[in-house]
Scaffold this active site. Sequence first.
Site, PDB file in Angstrom:
ATOM      1  N   SER A  64       0.855  -1.374   0.013  1.00  0.00           N
ATOM      2  CA  SER A  64       0.006   0.067   0.013  1.00  0.00           C
ATOM      3  C   SER A  64       0.778   1.296   0.014  1.00  0.00           C
ATOM      4  O   SER A  64       1.764   1.318  -0.916  1.00  0.00           O
ATOM      5  CB  SER A  64      -1.027  -0.222   1.113  1.00  0.00           C
ATOM      6  OG  SER A  64      -1.822   1.044   1.256  1.00  0.00           O
ATOM      7  N   ASP A 276      -3.284   6.300  -3.048  1.00  0.00           N
ATOM      8  CA  ASP A 276      -2.053   5.678  -2.521  1.00  0.00           C
ATOM      9  C   ASP A 276      -1.452   4.795  -3.466  1.00  0.00           C
ATOM     10  O   ASP A 276      -1.757   4.519  -4.685  1.00  0.00           O
ATOM     11  CB  ASP A 276      -2.457   5.261  -0.993  1.00  0.00           C
ATOM     12  CG  ASP A 276      -3.408   3.836  -1.353  1.00  0.00           C
ATOM     13  OD1 ASP A 276      -3.958   3.679  -2.277  1.00  0.00           O
ATOM     14  OD2 ASP A 276      -3.218   3.115  -0.284  1.00  0.00           O
ATOM     15  N   ASP A 278      -1.379   1.349  -3.652  1.00  0.00           N
ATOM     16  CA  ASP A 278      -2.314   0.408  -4.308  1.00  0.00           C
ATOM     17  C   ASP A 278      -3.730   0.764  -4.779  1.00  0.00           C
ATOM     18  O   ASP A 278      -4.387   0.191  -5.091  1.00  0.00           O
ATOM     19  CB  ASP A 278      -2.332  -0.849  -3.266  1.00  0.00           C
ATOM     20  CG  ASP A 278      -2.856  -0.718  -1.972  1.00  0.00           C
ATOM     21  OD1 ASP A 278      -3.036   0.689  -1.674  1.00  0.00           O
ATOM     22  OD2 ASP A 278      -3.348  -1.657  -1.325  1.00  0.00           O
ATOM     23  N   ASP A 280      -6.353   2.347  -3.114  1.00  0.00           N
ATOM     24  CA  ASP A 280      -7.555   2.012  -2.535  1.00  0.00           C
ATOM     25  C   ASP A 280      -7.828   3.117  -1.557  1.00  0.00           C
ATOM     26  O   ASP A 280      -8.624   3.166  -0.619  1.00  0.00           O
ATOM     27  CB  ASP A 280      -7.562   0.470  -1.695  1.00  0.00           C
ATOM     28  CG  ASP A 280      -6.386   0.489  -0.624  1.00  0.00           C
ATOM     29  OD1 ASP A 280      -5.664   1.530  -0.439  1.00  0.00           O
ATOM     30  OD2 ASP A 280      -6.366  -0.412   0.076  1.00  0.00           O
ATOM     31  N   ALA A 371     -10.743   8.498   7.896  1.00  0.00           N
ATOM     32  CA  ALA A 371     -10.200   9.829   7.511  1.00  0.00           C
ATOM     33  C   ALA A 371      -9.039   9.755   6.444  1.00  0.00           C
ATOM     34  O   ALA A 371      -9.104  10.806   5.692  1.00  0.00           O
ATOM     35  CB  ALA A 371      -9.770  10.709   9.006  1.00  0.00           C
ATOM     36  N   PRO A 498      -2.579   1.959  20.673  1.00  0.00           N
ATOM     37  CA  PRO A 498      -1.414   1.384  19.703  1.00  0.00           C
ATOM     38  C   PRO A 498      -1.773   1.212  18.584  1.00  0.00           C
ATOM     39  O   PRO A 498      -2.673   0.682  18.183  1.00  0.00           O
ATOM     40  CB  PRO A 498      -1.171  -0.028  20.656  1.00  0.00           C
ATOM     41  CG  PRO A 498      -2.621  -0.245  21.316  1.00  0.00           C
ATOM     42  CD  PRO A 498      -3.208   1.256  21.487  1.00  0.00           C
ATOM     43  N   SER A 499      -0.745   1.386  17.599  1.00  0.00           N
ATOM     44  CA  SER A 499      -1.188   1.180  16.274  1.00  0.00           C
ATOM     45  C   SER A 499      -1.304  -0.287  16.037  1.00  0.00           C
ATOM     46  O   SER A 499      -0.481  -1.179  16.559  1.00  0.00           O
ATOM     47  CB  SER A 499      -0.077   1.670  15.430  1.00  0.00           C
ATOM     48  OG  SER A 499       0.149   0.977  14.060  1.00  0.00           O
ATOM     49  N   GLY A 500      -2.093  -0.536  14.845  1.00  0.00           N
ATOM     50  CA  GLY A 500      -2.076  -2.005  14.456  1.00  0.00           C
ATOM     51  C   GLY A 500      -1.079  -2.407  13.255  1.00  0.00           C
ATOM     52  O   GLY A 500      -1.107  -3.666  12.806  1.00  0.00           O
ATOM     53  N   THR A 501      -0.360  -1.590  12.827  1.00  0.00           N
ATOM     54  CA  THR A 501       0.390  -1.735  11.520  1.00  0.00           C
ATOM     55  C   THR A 501       1.814  -1.398  11.972  1.00  0.00           C
ATOM     56  O   THR A 501       2.707  -2.012  11.106  1.00  0.00           O
ATOM     57  CB  THR A 501      -0.036  -1.011  10.403  1.00  0.00           C
ATOM     58  OG1 THR A 501      -0.080   0.552  10.684  1.00  0.00           O
ATOM     59  CG2 THR A 501      -1.642  -1.411   9.902  1.00  0.00           C
TER      60      THR A 501
HETATM   61  C1  LIG Z   1      -4.550   6.510  11.895  1.00  0.00           C
HETATM   62  C2  LIG Z   1      -4.326   5.822  10.862  1.00  0.00           C
HETATM   63  O1  LIG Z   1      -4.418   6.292   9.671  1.00  0.00           O
HETATM   64  N1  LIG Z   1      -4.414   4.522  10.888  1.00  0.00           N
HETATM   65  C3  LIG Z   1      -4.188   3.413   9.805  1.00  0.00           C
HETATM   66  C4  LIG Z   1      -3.366   2.634   9.863  1.00  0.00           C
HETATM   67  O2  LIG Z   1      -3.764   1.873  10.978  1.00  0.00           O
HETATM   68  P1  LIG Z   1      -3.131   1.631  12.704  1.00  0.00           P
HETATM   69  O3  LIG Z   1      -3.673   0.757  13.506  1.00  0.00           O
HETATM   70  O4  LIG Z   1      -3.234   3.033  13.077  1.00  0.00           O
HETATM   71  O5  LIG Z   1      -1.516   1.625  12.352  1.00  0.00           O
HETATM   72  O6  LIG Z   1      -3.321   1.626   9.022  1.00  0.00           O
HETATM   73  C5  LIG Z   1      -4.567   1.067   8.693  1.00  0.00           C
HETATM   74  C6  LIG Z   1      -4.286  -0.113   7.484  1.00  0.00           C
HETATM   75  O7  LIG Z   1      -3.776   0.565   6.232  1.00  0.00           O
HETATM   76  C7  LIG Z   1      -5.725   1.877   8.430  1.00  0.00           C
HETATM   77  O8  LIG Z   1      -6.730   1.219   8.004  1.00  0.00           O
HETATM   78  C8  LIG Z   1      -5.441   2.956   9.613  1.00  0.00           C
HETATM   79  O9  LIG Z   1      -6.533   3.861   9.337  1.00  0.00           O
HETATM   80 MG   LIG Z   2      -3.741   1.260   0.242  1.00  0.00          MG
END
Ligand SMILES: CC(=O)N[C@H]1[C@@H](OP(=O)(O)O)O[C@H](CO)[C@@H](O)[C@@H]1O
Ligand SMILES: [Mg+2]
EC number: 5.4.2.3
Length: 517
Positions: A64, A276, A278, A280, A371, A498-501
């Site tokens: 992505s 972005d 890819d 989406d 957003a 906490p971020s998931g990514t």
């Molecule tokens: C604040 C923010 O933009 N978070 C993103 C980001 O997730 P996080 O869990 O915040 O890392 O990556 C996700 C996958 O691409 C997307 O769905 C999400 O909106």
């Molecule tokens: Mg993407």
Amino acid sequence: MDSEALKKYSALHPKPAGLTLQYGTAGFRTKAEQLDHVMFRMGLLAVLRSKAVVSTIGIMVTASHNPEEDNGVKLIDPLGEMLHPSWEEYATQLANAEEHELQQTITEICQKAAVNQQKDASVFIGRDTRPSSEKLSQSVIDGIFVLGGQYHDYGLVTTPQLHYVVCCQNTQGQYGKATLEGYYEKLSKAFTELIKQSSSSGKSQKHLKIDCANGIGALKLSEMEPYLPKEVLIQLYNDGTKEKLNHLCGADFVKVHQKPPRGLDMKPNERCCSFDGDADRIVYYYQDATGLFHLIDGDKIATLISIFLKELLVKVGQSLKMAVVQTAYANGSSTRYLEETLKVPVHCVKTGVKHLHHKAQEFDVGVYFEANGHGTVLFSKAAETKIRHLAKEEKDNEKREAAKVLENMIDLINQTVGDAVSDMLVIEAILALKGLTLQQWDAVYTDLPNRLLKIQVADRRVIDTTDAERRAVTPPGLQEKIDALVKKYKLSRAFVRPSGTEDVVRIYAEADTQVRA
Ligand SMILES: CC(=O)N[C@H]1[C@@H](OP(=O)(O)O)O[C@H](CO)[C@@H](O)[C@@H]1O
Ligand SMILES: [Mg+2]
């Protein structure tokens, strides 16, 4: 399962010692050179998933909006949805199994998930334009081949295109033809029908500059252009011929930095958007006469689409339930506008497209956007049937015409997942039909000043949240401190999660002025 073949092939895709990865919010994602074994094993898993649900499964090689050196992989379920959460755990197990445990892990997954190994398997594969993607998708193919699955390699596609073809295949063509040509035809036909009804506005209104993030969006938009009506004047920038993918450009860059991408020359008040890597996600923006940059993000896109759909739903006079689904990152002004002015119910869910998609399925018309610009609209089967019937049979002219517009919107929107190409055409059609400029759209409400930061901590998992991630329950005392700060300012809101990514904690705050935020 041919154990000798499995041994032989898995040895060709060895797992680096000590590496553990997790199937996260967006599948597996890390440096490309660490992913070969993951790709092979996701090929295996796609075959098992296909056998389990007796349908075609999709597998997309992409990272992505992340840097060009990264890559990733995600699986697509039969109707074009993200992989079912119950299988994310199997994906993680299979990716992290030691080589000598691989066959045992497969057997265990088959037992736990009641996979009938005698069934046929079919997998659709796609990839983005990263230099590493072609080789990695070959590793996926090795995995599929070893377990005896059939596959079709679509090669270079946007992520939403792969979601689309998977859905078409499993609905026996009801959703459309499972080819890129089918995708282009379906979308451009609906778009052409829609803009037929718009009164022609000035030529300058028709120009749209698109930053393609040096990614797949550029290739696929060029392929699509011959299908689109002549009136559509799009100019592609950052088409990948000169610069690096996602580098200082693309939807994520523009959203995070709130500034224009490199490589797109913007004149005052020109309509611009960014995809972005890819394709989406999409955001719009412009620079005003004083040089000030205006971002029109996913919240404003959701609002524009909701205004348009609500008007049509009122006209067709059916009691169809519409709602908007957002995350905690939605600007407070958008939520207030939707609820108080437009009088559309808004629901807040956890970050991640799968949560938004799932919630939106509860309504006749479910609009969802993050957003950051990922989103789409879902129509329930019942709503779609009603609308298509009215578009054909309704005697009242105004009602019938409104139903026809809705019918074309249903066909133009990629209901499987957020899709930059489809969303762009939806937005362009709405602006044309309503005779709105970008500036008028931007003025529907004013974003509350906000700040989104990330910070690395020793262990981000010490933060646990509730209420759709808007309140921290651990560590003790944290939420009370946030509350005490927030109380000091007007229209203020703040949260941490906490971020998931990524290995970071995200901090979001908004208030009536930028300084206070
Ligand atoms: C604040 C923010 O933009 N978070 C993103 C980001 O997730 P996080 O869990 O915040 O890392 O990556 C996700 C996958 O691409 C997307 O769905 C999400 O909106
Ligand atoms: Mg993407």
